[in-house]
Design an enzyme around this catalytic site. Structure first.
Site, PDB file in Angstrom:
ATOM      1  N   SER A  29      41.745 -12.348 -13.551  1.00 58.23           N
ATOM      2  CA  SER A  29      43.015 -12.826 -14.096  1.00 58.23           C
ATOM      3  C   SER A  29      43.722 -13.548 -12.952  1.00 58.23           C
ATOM      4  CB  SER A  29      43.851 -11.660 -14.620  1.00 58.23           C
ATOM      5  OG  SER A  29      44.970 -12.167 -15.316  1.00 58.23           O
ATOM      6  N   GLU A  30      44.179 -14.775 -13.197  1.00 59.33           N
ATOM      7  CA  GLU A  30      44.626 -15.619 -12.094  1.00 59.33           C
ATOM      8  C   GLU A  30      45.854 -15.082 -11.389  1.00 59.33           C
ATOM      9  OE1 GLU A  30      44.450 -16.466 -15.243  1.00 59.33           O
ATOM     10  OE2 GLU A  30      46.100 -17.769 -15.887  1.00 59.33           O
ATOM     11  N   ASN A  31      46.567 -14.139 -12.021  1.00 64.14           N
ATOM     12  CA  ASN A  31      47.719 -13.570 -11.326  1.00 64.14           C
ATOM     13  C   ASN A  31      47.311 -12.652 -10.177  1.00 64.14           C
ATOM     14  OD1 ASN A  31      46.843 -12.006 -13.648  1.00 64.14           O
ATOM     15  ND2 ASN A  31      48.419 -10.543 -13.085  1.00 64.14           N
ATOM     16  N   GLY A  32      45.999 -12.290 -10.097  1.00 69.72           N
ATOM     17  CA  GLY A  32      45.593 -11.611  -8.879  1.00 69.72           C
ATOM     18  C   GLY A  32      44.663 -10.432  -8.989  1.00 69.72           C
TER      19      GLY A  32
ATOM     20  N   SER B  48      43.110 -16.282  -5.307  1.00 66.95           N
ATOM     21  CA  SER B  48      42.800 -16.308  -6.735  1.00 66.95           C
ATOM     22  C   SER B  48      42.386 -17.716  -7.164  1.00 66.95           C
ATOM     23  CB  SER B  48      44.028 -15.839  -7.525  1.00 66.95           C
ATOM     24  OG  SER B  48      43.710 -15.703  -8.882  1.00 66.95           O
TER      25      SER B  48
END
Lengths: 224, 218, 224, 218
Positions: free
Chosen positions: B45-48, B87
């Site tokens: 998930s690109e938020n981390g 990320s």
């Protein structure tokens, strides 16, 4: 040693019209306590650099609702119709930047580098925000470093020299912003004696942190 | 079967074992429900986070562990947390497959999915990075929205990237954008090739063999 | 799951003439075990990308001594007179790059970015290695991304999916190189069950690691 | 007092409390011995640590904790480990003072300290990043090497950076490079201004007040 001060004392140093980087990603790792202090202090005309604008009247959305913000540099405002409305009405200037490019622009400023060269956005309207350059035989979008007057960040732990740790997805933009602003104000959920956080866990060095504030929690603060 | 489930089940079969996969918010997120743990697909998930799991049970939510929509999630064994720079480093170079929704896909395989000028300006978030850079892009969307075909001769909305995406999975069909154009590969159970042509405003190339979508559990 | 294999099996995949990134900084965080396996296998004509060349006949210095290397890209060879001699004699091609620029070139390759823009080296001979560009109103040295066929790295801990941790100053170039090579071979001092390393301690994600090897230690290996 | 101690003691007084300082290998490393713990100066070593301490006692060396020369060191309370990218990010933007040795410094304050063509080719290591970027550069070196002045009209060796360094501390003098040229600020105990002029091939500006180097413990 940096003795923690109150949120009100911390934000008193921020003038109207300042540019602020604010950490967090859709409310995770967001400095809710400092944001509420900005609202309480009635700040105006702020430029906010952040991943997103959170939801309506929550986190960074509080600043939008309370009319503190005149300019936003961000990657996503999809869950905050108030920012979208401000953009369309022209009451808030909104610069939309691809998320990975935004992260690297902030990093470039903090790391003393000249900017970002990315394929992201080539052949799209996002290319107009930057300059297309031909280097090493390929086209790249160049975007300059992005700095701010202040960074407001949220950490899980701080020691009293300002060394910071983050947890899980609450890291996001916080460690990048901590290097890219003239003044760094950090709210931390927990304060630790110096020397009790493993050197391998610290993600932001205390030397770049100017002000420490105790966080009132890590969840959205309900407006009064 | 609901249209979402058709799309999600079919898309799940495209994910390669032991690779990094990014699922967009909304319908694509649900693809994870149809991926077996033993396939070793890792969701980023690109938020981390790498190794994002499903929703936590009530009471076990932690505000420090969320997906890109800010909703609480869990972490699978072997997960790793990331800052936004790492990320997106992984997104630009190491993500194998990215599944996103679409507003329009056209005959050149170009995708528009991030804004409707003057109407909806959500911002591109991570979508431009993902579509420009990930190794394989799958667009998972309804074939028709509000009676209008979403697979069109030429995108009228701003593009997400100047790159031909790799596969379109809808509730009616699986279509592969190629250099020659959009090739119909599969039809959903009970849907005819003529139905699909009828509900697609783009020109479709119909090869000799078009098979039925395999959407049963693997 | 990636079952650890022997050093000999791991380096058998590396052909003569390959380009190798090798982690470590003056012997700290150096994959000594893999290096000795390269020597034993009698590899030739390697290009080595590394911070330094260690000391004579130690760590990367072993590869120099044993004649495995035809080209070196590095920031410092001051403590290895054999590399300096090879450079002056013309038997080893040596490209010297400022250390911070080298780190960013490797990172740029691993992060899918177009290269580095830095002030470092402006007005010096180092500028000749790159291109001087004018962006955002300033001069910068542009250096392209730097990738390799293989990365050989050393980790303190690995789990069986290849997630890696490093300790203290043994981090250095290892996590950067792990993202910048086609194949990543990691020797680890300790192997952990999956799920027993905190997600916040992992610095290299297992998905980028191809081969795991047990390290024989974290100190120089005496040649036979 | 040995010449090293003079240089190290005087240089130590230049380090500002609660700032990040990078000391080069060799003579500059020894500056740390003359800095009091309570001043809160934090030493960064570019191989990957903030808060580097002195040598460990025999038997307590750990191969995972070293300085830039590969020698075992210790960590002070509040230390932090770094990868090479972050380490140089801090060097380019956040290191306050960097102390390095020099081969030559010239009248424009330019430093050459990384190679002697055809003779010594150690490579620049981190020196070019440090000198080009750190906020304050102090060159700590012997005034004379092998009978030859090291403070010269114009560098003959390849420059480390095209930047005027901030201070030269030698065993004989403290000299400040300015826009007007090299200004003599201090003489070492027992050294006359004439001695210094005699052992400096660069032109020196001699202001009305030149003081004796304060090299006693603070």
């Amino acid at each position: 040693m940096k003795n923690p001060i109150t949120p009100a004392e911390a934000v008193a140093q921020i003038p109207d019209g300042a540019s602020l980087m604010i950490g967090g990603f859709m409310g995770c790792g967001t400095p809710y306590t400092l944001i509420e202090a900005l609202v309480t202090a009635g700040k105006k005309n702020l430029t906010i650099i952040s991943n997103d604008n959170d939801r309506v009247n929550q986190g960074i959305g509080r600043l939008i609702r309370e009319g503190c913000v005149s300019h936003v540099i961000t990657s996503h405002i999809g869950l905050n119709p108030e920012t979208q409305k401000g953009m369309i009405d022209g009451t808030i200037k909104v610069d939309l930047v691809p998320q990975g490019t935004l992260a690297e622009q902030i990093r470039a400023a903090g790391y003393g580098l000249g900017g970002v060269l990315t394929k992201t956005g080539l052949g799209t309207v996002a290319a107009k925000a930057g300059e297309t350059v031909h280097l090493n035989g390929e086209d790249w979008i160049y975007m300059p470093p992005l700095k701010a007057d202040f960074a407001l960040i949220h950490a899980a732990q701080a020691d009293y020299t300002g060394n910071l740790t983050y947890q899980l997805t609450a890291q996001n933009f916080n460690p990048l912003m901590a290097l890219a602003a003239d003044q760094v104000i950090c709210e931390a959920l927990e304060f630790m004696p110096v020397g009790t956080i493993s050197p391998d866990l610290v993600r932001t060095p205390g030397v770049v942190v100017d002000i420490l504030v105790p966080a009132q929690g890590n969840r959205p603060i309900k407006p009064n | 079967m609901e249209y979402q489930e058709i799309i999600q089940r079919r898309t799940a079969r495209e994910l390669r074992p032991h690779t990094l996969v990014n699922l967009g918010i909304g319908l694509p997120t649900g693809v994870a429900h149809y991926v077996k743990h033993e396939d070793g697909v890792l969701f980023q998930s690109e938020n981390g986070i790498i190794g994002m799991g499903g929703r936590p049970p009530a009471g076990a939510e932690n505000p420090y562990l969320t997906d890109a929509g800010g909703n609480c999630v869990t972490a699978v064994p072997g997960a790793m947390s990331l800052d936004s720079a790492l990320s997106f480093g992984l997104i630009r170079r190491h993500v194998d497959t990215c599944v996103l929704g679409g507003l329009e896909v056209d005959e050149t395989g170009r995708l528009a999915n991030w804004m409707v000028p003057g109407k909806i300006v959500p911002g591109m978030g991570g979508a431009m990075d993902l579509v420009a850079n990930a190794k394989r892009i799958i667009v998972a969307m309804q074939h028709i929205a509000k009676g209008q075909p979403k697979i069109v001769p030429k995108c009228t909305l701003p593009l997400t990237a100047d790159r031909r995406i790799d596969l379109i999975v809808t509730d009616l069909a699986v279509i592969e954008p190629t250099e020659e154009g959009l090739v119909l590969r599969e039809y959903a159970p009970g849907i005819s090739v003529e139905d699909i042509i009828d509900k697609t405003s783009a020109r479709l190339i119909i090869p000799d063999v078009v098979t039925e979508m395999p959407i049963a559990a693997k």
